[in-house]
Write an enzyme that holds these catalytic residues in place. Structure first.
Site, PDB file in Angstrom:
ATOM      1  N   THR A 173       0.831  -1.209   0.000  1.00  0.00           N
ATOM      2  CA  THR A 173       0.000   0.000   0.000  1.00  0.00           C
ATOM      3  C   THR A 173       0.859   1.250   0.000  1.00  0.00           C
ATOM      4  OG1 THR A 173      -1.942  -1.011   1.028  1.00  0.00           O
ATOM      5  CG2 THR A 173      -1.642   1.343   1.380  1.00  0.00           C
ATOM      6  N   GLN A 214       0.626  -9.262  -6.181  1.00  0.00           N
ATOM      7  CA  GLN A 214       0.092 -10.618  -6.318  1.00  0.00           C
ATOM      8  C   GLN A 214       0.924 -11.493  -7.249  1.00  0.00           C
ATOM      9  OE1 GLN A 214      -2.212 -12.292  -4.767  1.00  0.00           O
ATOM     10  NE2 GLN A 214      -2.817 -10.587  -3.460  1.00  0.00           N
ATOM     11  N   SER A 218       5.208  -6.639  -1.858  1.00  0.00           N
ATOM     12  CA  SER A 218       4.856  -6.750  -0.441  1.00  0.00           C
ATOM     13  C   SER A 218       5.333  -8.087   0.098  1.00  0.00           C
ATOM     14  CB  SER A 218       3.346  -6.624  -0.257  1.00  0.00           C
ATOM     15  OG  SER A 218       2.992  -6.710   1.105  1.00  0.00           O
ATOM     16  N   CYS A 266      -8.577  -6.449   1.881  1.00  0.00           N
ATOM     17  CA  CYS A 266      -8.677  -5.030   2.227  1.00  0.00           C
ATOM     18  C   CYS A 266     -10.122  -4.538   2.201  1.00  0.00           C
ATOM     19  CB  CYS A 266      -7.842  -4.195   1.256  1.00  0.00           C
ATOM     20  SG  CYS A 266      -6.089  -4.614   1.295  1.00  0.00           S
TER      21      CYS A 266
END
Length: 378
Positions: free
Chosen positions: A70, A178, A196, A321
């Protein structure tokens, strides 16, 4: 327990947890400190930076450590927009982006930027022709998610990159949260890319923004000038070391792991298609090997998730999320699905740790559970 919610988060590798613990116990110094403990921490930090750069095909100075995907997305979009607003005020993204991109774009619109949200087809992919038609003299950035977090749809990143070569002032940002470790993405022709750690068996709270040399950003966080001034704040040394370890292990597993993962995914798809009322929303081609999004007519996604959880099977609705907000999937609606189907959708997502035996057990549980749910909901 059968854990099929790896797109929300993965279970950390034991080796990553061990590296995190050791770093916190033995190398706890602030990497900005001048004393020996600080220099030890900084040396480990730079070794992790070098390793991550090598694993993703980047230069060491192109790695910016963040708190996760994010923050990386926000730094890429807002940082690029604010640093390049003298060149234009137009940004292009797609309707099926992650909320961290969409909401960042909404904030930029409040600051006077213009944003075009490209539609997608029934498979969730954008049109290169529509992207080219949306480009203007004011366009300064294009942000496209590599692998969709809900459906697994892979966007035509190479074709986008080839198109944008004709528009040298337009920066190309890719959210690869992803895809990393499962679907190859060449960063050589991309300007900015977000990763991430907890999506590839690292720990939550660590991420990376790849920034190609020469790309200008306006930092979002001001302070001690860490990360070469791009991201101030004391680095999460232990989390970063664990992230480097997890990424290396994931890349080592990928060569053989992808084939096995694809076999499990195809088995699940073929068996799900046999169940009355099942509709699979993940496209058969140009999709990641670890995600299957499907709905069952007459069964709410949230109800199915909780029923499966009682039997030890963990899936999710929409993205993690958004799931607690109980919102209809904007991704599936953008793909042309009616709201009822979108509300019934669930996402199954695999890791290299999952097995065919787990897939078979999950299907048994699902087939035993569905008759009870359809009876109750009638």
């Amino acid at each position: 327990m059968i854990y099929f919610d790896n797109s929300a988060t993965t279970k950390p590798y034991k080796e990553a947890l061990s590296a995190f613990t050791k770093a916190n116990e033995q190398f706890f110094g602030n990497p900005s400190s001048l004393h020996h403990l600080g220099m030890q921490a900084d040396r480990l930090l730079q070794e992790a930076r070098k390793q991550i750069a090598s694993l993703i095909g980047a230069e060491v100075e192109e790695i910016i450590f963040t708190s996760g995907g994010t923050e990386a997305n926000n730094l890429a979009l807002k940082g690029a927009a604010l640093a390049n607003r003298h060149r234009g005020n137009h940004i292009i993204t797609q309707q099926t982006e992650h909320p961290s991109v969409l909401h960042a774009c909404h904030q930029l619109e409040e600051l006077g930027f213009q944003v075009t949200y490209l539609p997608v087809n029934a498979s969730g992919r954008i049109s290169i022709q529509e992207l080219e038609a949306a480009l203007t003299e004011e366009t300064i950035a294009v942000s496209i998610m590599h692998v969709n977090n809900e459906t697994g749809t892979i966007q035509p990143m190479k074709e986008i990159s080839e198109l944008l070569k004709k528009y040298p002032k337009v920066l190309f940002h890719a959210d690869d949260v992803q895809g990393r470790g499962k679907v190859v993405l060449d960063l050589k022709e991309i300007d900015l890319c977000s990763l991430s750690a907890h999506k590839f068996h690292g720990l939550k709270g660590s991420g990376v923004l790849y920034k190609k040399k020469g790309v200008k950003l306006s930092p979002l966080l001001s302070g001690g000038n860490q990360e070469s001034g791009w991201r101030s704040g004391t680095e999460n040394t232990a989390g970063i070391i664990a992230m480097a370890k997890a990424l290396r292990l994931t890349e080592e597993k990928r060569s053989e792991g992808v084939a096995e993962m694809e076999e499990i995914q195809q088995f699940l798809r073929s068996e799900l298609e046999k169940i009355n009322g099942v509709r699979i929303h993940t496209p058969k081609t140009e999709a990641a090997p670890h995600i299957l999004n499907f709905s069952i007519t007459g069964v709410k996604g949230e109800v199915l998730i909780h029923a499966l959880e009682e039997r030890g099977c963990y899936l999710s609705t929409t993205s993690a999320c958004s799931s607690r907000q109980k919102k209809t999937s904007t991704v599936l609606v953008a793909m042309g699905l009616p709201a009822a189907a979108a509300d019934s959708s669930v996402r199954l997502s695999l890791s290299y740790e999952n097995t065919m035996e787990e897939a078979q057990a999950f299907l048994r549980v699902l087939n035993e559970t569905l008759p009870k749910l359809t009876k109750v909901q009638r």
